[in-house]
Design a protein around this motif. Structure first.
Motif, PDB file in Angstrom:
ATOM      1  N   LEU A 131      -5.827   4.129  -6.655  1.00 39.84           N
ATOM      2  CA  LEU A 131      -7.140   4.299  -6.029  1.00 39.84           C
ATOM      3  C   LEU A 131      -7.464   3.023  -5.263  1.00 39.84           C
ATOM      4  O   LEU A 131      -6.856   1.986  -5.515  1.00 39.84           O
ATOM      5  CB  LEU A 131      -8.204   4.517  -7.101  1.00 39.84           C
ATOM      6  N   HIS A 132      -8.468   3.107  -4.358  1.00 44.30           N
ATOM      7  CA  HIS A 132      -8.882   1.860  -3.717  1.00 44.30           C
ATOM      8  C   HIS A 132     -10.337   1.907  -3.271  1.00 44.30           C
ATOM      9  O   HIS A 132     -10.966   2.954  -3.242  1.00 44.30           O
ATOM     10  CB  HIS A 132      -7.945   1.474  -2.568  1.00 44.30           C
ATOM     11  N   ARG A 133     -10.829   0.712  -2.945  1.00 43.65           N
ATOM     12  CA  ARG A 133     -12.156   0.537  -2.360  1.00 43.65           C
ATOM     13  C   ARG A 133     -11.986  -0.419  -1.185  1.00 43.65           C
ATOM     14  O   ARG A 133     -11.271  -1.411  -1.274  1.00 43.65           O
ATOM     15  CB  ARG A 133     -13.123  -0.074  -3.373  1.00 43.65           C
ATOM     16  N   MET A 134     -12.654  -0.111  -0.084  1.00 45.07           N
ATOM     17  CA  MET A 134     -12.682  -1.008   1.073  1.00 45.07           C
ATOM     18  C   MET A 134     -14.096  -1.560   1.164  1.00 45.07           C
ATOM     19  O   MET A 134     -15.071  -0.817   0.963  1.00 45.07           O
ATOM     20  CB  MET A 134     -12.342  -0.255   2.364  1.00 45.07           C
ATOM     21  N   GLU A 135     -14.210  -2.889   1.468  1.00 47.45           N
ATOM     22  CA  GLU A 135     -15.549  -3.465   1.579  1.00 47.45           C
ATOM     23  C   GLU A 135     -15.594  -4.626   2.558  1.00 47.45           C
ATOM     24  O   GLU A 135     -14.618  -5.351   2.731  1.00 47.45           O
ATOM     25  CB  GLU A 135     -16.085  -3.888   0.219  1.00 47.45           C
ATOM     26  N   ASN A 136     -16.748  -4.732   3.183  1.00 42.90           N
ATOM     27  CA  ASN A 136     -17.023  -5.839   4.088  1.00 42.90           C
ATOM     28  C   ASN A 136     -17.783  -6.877   3.273  1.00 42.90           C
ATOM     29  O   ASN A 136     -18.955  -6.701   2.967  1.00 42.90           O
ATOM     30  CB  ASN A 136     -17.864  -5.350   5.273  1.00 42.90           C
ATOM     31  N   LEU A 137     -17.124  -7.964   2.920  1.00 44.71           N
ATOM     32  CA  LEU A 137     -17.739  -8.981   2.070  1.00 44.71           C
ATOM     33  C   LEU A 137     -18.636  -9.948   2.837  1.00 44.71           C
ATOM     34  O   LEU A 137     -19.343 -10.746   2.222  1.00 44.71           O
ATOM     35  CB  LEU A 137     -16.653  -9.766   1.323  1.00 44.71           C
ATOM     36  N   SER A 138     -18.626  -9.857   4.162  1.00 38.72           N
ATOM     37  CA  SER A 138     -19.468 -10.748   4.962  1.00 38.72           C
ATOM     38  C   SER A 138     -20.947 -10.402   4.754  1.00 38.72           C
ATOM     39  O   SER A 138     -21.316  -9.224   4.676  1.00 38.72           O
ATOM     40  CB  SER A 138     -19.129 -10.623   6.448  1.00 38.72           C
ATOM     41  N   HIS A 139     -21.770 -11.428   4.687  1.00 40.50           N
ATOM     42  CA  HIS A 139     -23.208 -11.216   4.562  1.00 40.50           C
ATOM     43  C   HIS A 139     -23.896 -11.214   5.921  1.00 40.50           C
ATOM     44  O   HIS A 139     -25.099 -10.955   6.005  1.00 40.50           O
ATOM     45  CB  HIS A 139     -23.833 -12.296   3.676  1.00 40.50           C
ATOM     46  N   SER A 140     -23.136 -11.499   6.997  1.00 41.41           N
ATOM     47  CA  SER A 140     -23.764 -11.601   8.311  1.00 41.41           C
ATOM     48  C   SER A 140     -23.052 -10.841   9.430  1.00 41.41           C
ATOM     49  O   SER A 140     -23.663 -10.564  10.456  1.00 41.41           O
ATOM     50  CB  SER A 140     -23.885 -13.078   8.716  1.00 41.41           C
ATOM     51  N   ASN A 141     -21.788 -10.492   9.247  1.00 35.48           N
ATOM     52  CA  ASN A 141     -21.017  -9.841  10.312  1.00 35.48           C
ATOM     53  C   ASN A 141     -20.608  -8.432   9.934  1.00 35.48           C
ATOM     54  O   ASN A 141     -20.247  -8.167   8.795  1.00 35.48           O
ATOM     55  CB  ASN A 141     -19.757 -10.656  10.628  1.00 35.48           C
ATOM     56  N   GLY A 142     -20.625  -7.554  10.930  1.00 36.68           N
ATOM     57  CA  GLY A 142     -20.111  -6.205  10.736  1.00 36.68           C
ATOM     58  C   GLY A 142     -18.592  -6.206  10.825  1.00 36.68           C
ATOM     59  O   GLY A 142     -17.969  -7.218  11.155  1.00 36.68           O
TER      60      GLY A 142
END
Length: 189
Positions: A131-142
């Protein structure tokens, strides 16, 4: 180097064949050097959630979509219901966390890998890998990513990371072919 339009055409050509070479698809995706001017019309963001924006259904054997991730947005932990999943980072970066399949009920999922993918990097996932999860860890950038699913799928299973509990989910699109749709699937005017 290929343009975004050439990339879409070459993906269609690959999928006219009966047997698909995963390495060939990986090489093709890696050969595209992301150019925002070429794919920007498909990249439609929402401030409250990540979006799936359909680019191409080709010959019915795959879905090609652009996902847009605002700061701090993430998918659930999920499977791919027997589909292959290729991800090319078009802008920003995403972190992929892979998990083993739940072995027991009410037990946290085991993390098997954690890797950050930067612009122009390509990843691959299928149910044999877990299984997996994708995430944007940036707090300011898309972030923007191109996803190729073979075969296309309209449902998957989401998993609670703490308990392994599985929930069936419907895969929906925020836009199709560069045009936003509403929750009922009607084109907005």
């Amino acid at each position: 180097m290929v343009s975004f339009v050439q990339l879409v055409v070459k993906i269609r050509e690959i999928f006219e064949q009966k047997l698909i070479d995963i390495d060939e698809v990986m090489r093709l995706l890696a050969s595209y050097n992301s150019n925002m001017r070429e794919w920007r019309r498909f990249a439609i963001f929402d401030h409250n959630k990540y979006t799936r924006n359909l680019v191409d259904v080709g010959n019915g054997r795959y879905n090609l979509m652009i996902l847009c991730w605002g700061p701090g947005m993430a998918s659930s932990v999920h499977d791919h219901t027997e589909a292959h999943c290729f991800v090319k980072i078009l802008d920003g970066e995403l972190t992929e966390t892979k998990f083993g399949w739940p072995r027991k009920r009410h037990v946290p999922l085991d993390v098997s890998e954690n890797k950050t993918y930067k612009k122009n990097m390509v990843s691959y996932m299928n149910d044999d890998l877990g299984l997996h999860r994708m995430e944007n860890l940036s707090h300011s950038n898309g972030a923007v990513s191109l996803h190729l699913y073979i075969p296309p799928y309209d449902t998957c299973n989401a998993f609670d990371e703490r308990t392994g509990k599985k929930t069936k989910c419907t895969v929906t699109f925020y836009s199709k072919y560069g045009r936003k749709i509403d929750h009922r699937g009607n084109k907005n005017g």
